[in-house]
Write an enzyme that holds these catalytic residues in place. Sequence first.
Site, PDB file in Angstrom:
ATOM      1  N   GLU A   3      15.884 -10.964  12.933  1.00 34.13           N
ATOM      2  CA  GLU A   3      16.279 -12.019  11.998  1.00 34.13           C
ATOM      3  C   GLU A   3      15.876 -11.668  10.562  1.00 34.13           C
ATOM      4  O   GLU A   3      16.148 -12.423   9.647  1.00 34.13           O
ATOM      5  CB  GLU A   3      15.648 -13.351  12.402  1.00 34.13           C
ATOM      6  CG  GLU A   3      16.124 -13.852  13.757  1.00 34.13           C
ATOM      7  CD  GLU A   3      15.517 -15.194  14.119  1.00 34.13           C
ATOM      8  OE1 GLU A   3      16.121 -16.232  13.769  1.00 34.13           O
ATOM      9  OE2 GLU A   3      14.436 -15.192  14.726  1.00 34.13           O
ATOM     10  N   SER A  12      10.636  -8.612   6.021  1.00 32.99           N
ATOM     11  CA  SER A  12      11.120  -7.368   5.429  1.00 32.99           C
ATOM     12  C   SER A  12      10.198  -6.225   5.797  1.00 32.99           C
ATOM     13  O   SER A  12       8.976  -6.356   5.735  1.00 32.99           O
ATOM     14  CB  SER A  12      11.199  -7.507   3.904  1.00 32.99           C
ATOM     15  OG  SER A  12      11.660  -6.314   3.313  1.00 32.99           O
ATOM     16  N   GLU A  28       1.118 -12.342  10.738  1.00 37.79           N
ATOM     17  CA  GLU A  28       1.301 -13.782  10.504  1.00 37.79           C
ATOM     18  C   GLU A  28       2.467 -14.060   9.566  1.00 37.79           C
ATOM     19  O   GLU A  28       2.737 -13.300   8.629  1.00 37.79           O
ATOM     20  CB  GLU A  28       0.014 -14.337   9.908  1.00 37.79           C
ATOM     21  CG  GLU A  28       0.041 -15.825   9.614  1.00 37.79           C
ATOM     22  CD  GLU A  28      -1.222 -16.261   8.890  1.00 37.79           C
ATOM     23  OE1 GLU A  28      -2.027 -16.973   9.501  1.00 37.79           O
ATOM     24  OE2 GLU A  28      -1.401 -15.869   7.721  1.00 37.79           O
ATOM     25  N   GLY A  61      -2.162  -0.541   1.022  1.00 34.00           N
ATOM     26  CA  GLY A  61      -3.365  -0.758   0.244  1.00 34.00           C
ATOM     27  C   GLY A  61      -3.992  -2.125   0.373  1.00 34.00           C
ATOM     28  O   GLY A  61      -5.021  -2.403  -0.265  1.00 34.00           O
ATOM     29  N   ARG A  65      -3.748 -11.727   9.670  1.00 34.22           N
ATOM     30  CA  ARG A  65      -3.575 -13.108   9.217  1.00 34.22           C
ATOM     31  C   ARG A  65      -4.330 -13.317   7.904  1.00 34.22           C
ATOM     32  O   ARG A  65      -5.187 -12.521   7.529  1.00 34.22           O
ATOM     33  CB  ARG A  65      -4.109 -14.081  10.266  1.00 34.22           C
ATOM     34  CG  ARG A  65      -5.627 -14.016  10.434  1.00 34.22           C
ATOM     35  CD  ARG A  65      -6.104 -14.850  11.597  1.00 34.22           C
ATOM     36  NE  ARG A  65      -7.577 -14.842  11.677  1.00 34.22           N
ATOM     37  CZ  ARG A  65      -8.276 -15.317  12.701  1.00 34.22           C
ATOM     38  NH1 ARG A  65      -7.640 -15.821  13.755  1.00 34.22           N
ATOM     39  NH2 ARG A  65      -9.604 -15.282  12.680  1.00 34.22           N
ATOM     40  N   ARG A  66      -3.970 -14.379   7.199  1.00 31.18           N
ATOM     41  CA  ARG A  66      -4.705 -14.772   6.004  1.00 31.18           C
ATOM     42  C   ARG A  66      -5.578 -15.979   6.342  1.00 31.18           C
ATOM     43  O   ARG A  66      -5.085 -16.979   6.874  1.00 31.18           O
ATOM     44  CB  ARG A  66      -3.750 -15.106   4.856  1.00 31.18           C
ATOM     45  CG  ARG A  66      -4.482 -15.380   3.531  1.00 31.18           C
ATOM     46  CD  ARG A  66      -3.508 -15.625   2.393  1.00 31.18           C
ATOM     47  NE  ARG A  66      -2.685 -14.465   2.104  1.00 31.18           N
ATOM     48  CZ  ARG A  66      -3.068 -13.426   1.367  1.00 31.18           C
ATOM     49  NH1 ARG A  66      -4.317 -13.391   0.882  1.00 31.18           N
ATOM     50  NH2 ARG A  66      -2.251 -12.430   1.134  1.00 31.18           N
TER      51      ARG A  66
END
Length: 311
Positions: free
Chosen positions: A190, A210, A248, A256, A285-286
């Site tokens: 997708e 992307s 995520e 980097g 994940r953040r």
Amino acid sequence: MSDPARTAWGHGLATRTKDGTVLDVWFPAVALGAAPESDPPAALEDQEHIDDLRRVRLEAVTVESDLDGPVASTADAYLRLHLLSHLVVEPNTISLEGLMAHLPINAWTARGPMLPADASRRLPQLRRAGLAVLGLDRFPRLTDYVLPDRVRIADGARVRLGAHLAPGTVVMHAGFVNFNAGTLGTSMVEGRISQGVVVGDGSDIGGGASIMGTLSGGGTQRVSIGRRSLLGANAGLGIAVGDDCVVEAGLYLTAGTKLTLRVPDQEPRVVKAVELSGEDAWLFRRNSLTGEVEAVPRTGPGIALNPTLHA
């Protein structure tokens, strides 16, 4: 002559302008090895004709390619793109050096290519014939040349010739697959699969996601996704991830990017994302409280695709 295992051939139908310039070649089938001595089959020769509206002629040809050498002609370029889309070779396994130089920019119509200058001069005639110019580009749509077996493509304009789509792949309306890229097994697409990127069996490229092209990250990273992995919606990826990984939703992970590794029974430490490139079973994940990008080991199997969608 090079090793026959590294040569390929095909009988095809070439589109030539009046001065002999080749605009494209359609190969119904291609094969590895040396080309036979026989002429193109009668079924192709029967399709030879002159198209006065597009100012081109179609003629049957036989093309052979040295897959380790640079692209030598437009016909050679189209043969290599067909090898990828017919699943005869996988992405990144044959030379594509010089490909762009041998792919002319064509005006693409539903009847095939024509010179952009001719299309511009003949727009009134094209309109009267109900023939629209669909695009101006070096690459055509995959589905104008190859209809992959057991594959769903919601919007043919978003998959280029040279895409490698394994059976069971679903490319949704917003999905995009470039040449020399694609899937090695059942996958949901997708988001965007850029040139040179391969996605393993059972993986999901989420909506709006992307993937950077090959050799991203300072020219040293070949970007890929392993098996049963998920690139979340609107995420981005600039390193390779292995099997059973999750990136995520909304997280853009480049070579980097500074990651805080949170491994059980170890002190947290900060590394660049490239240090985990290609490794299996990580969750990226953040942290919603600190804003740090974290990498956490995953346990158990990876994601599971909906079998009904990929039957």
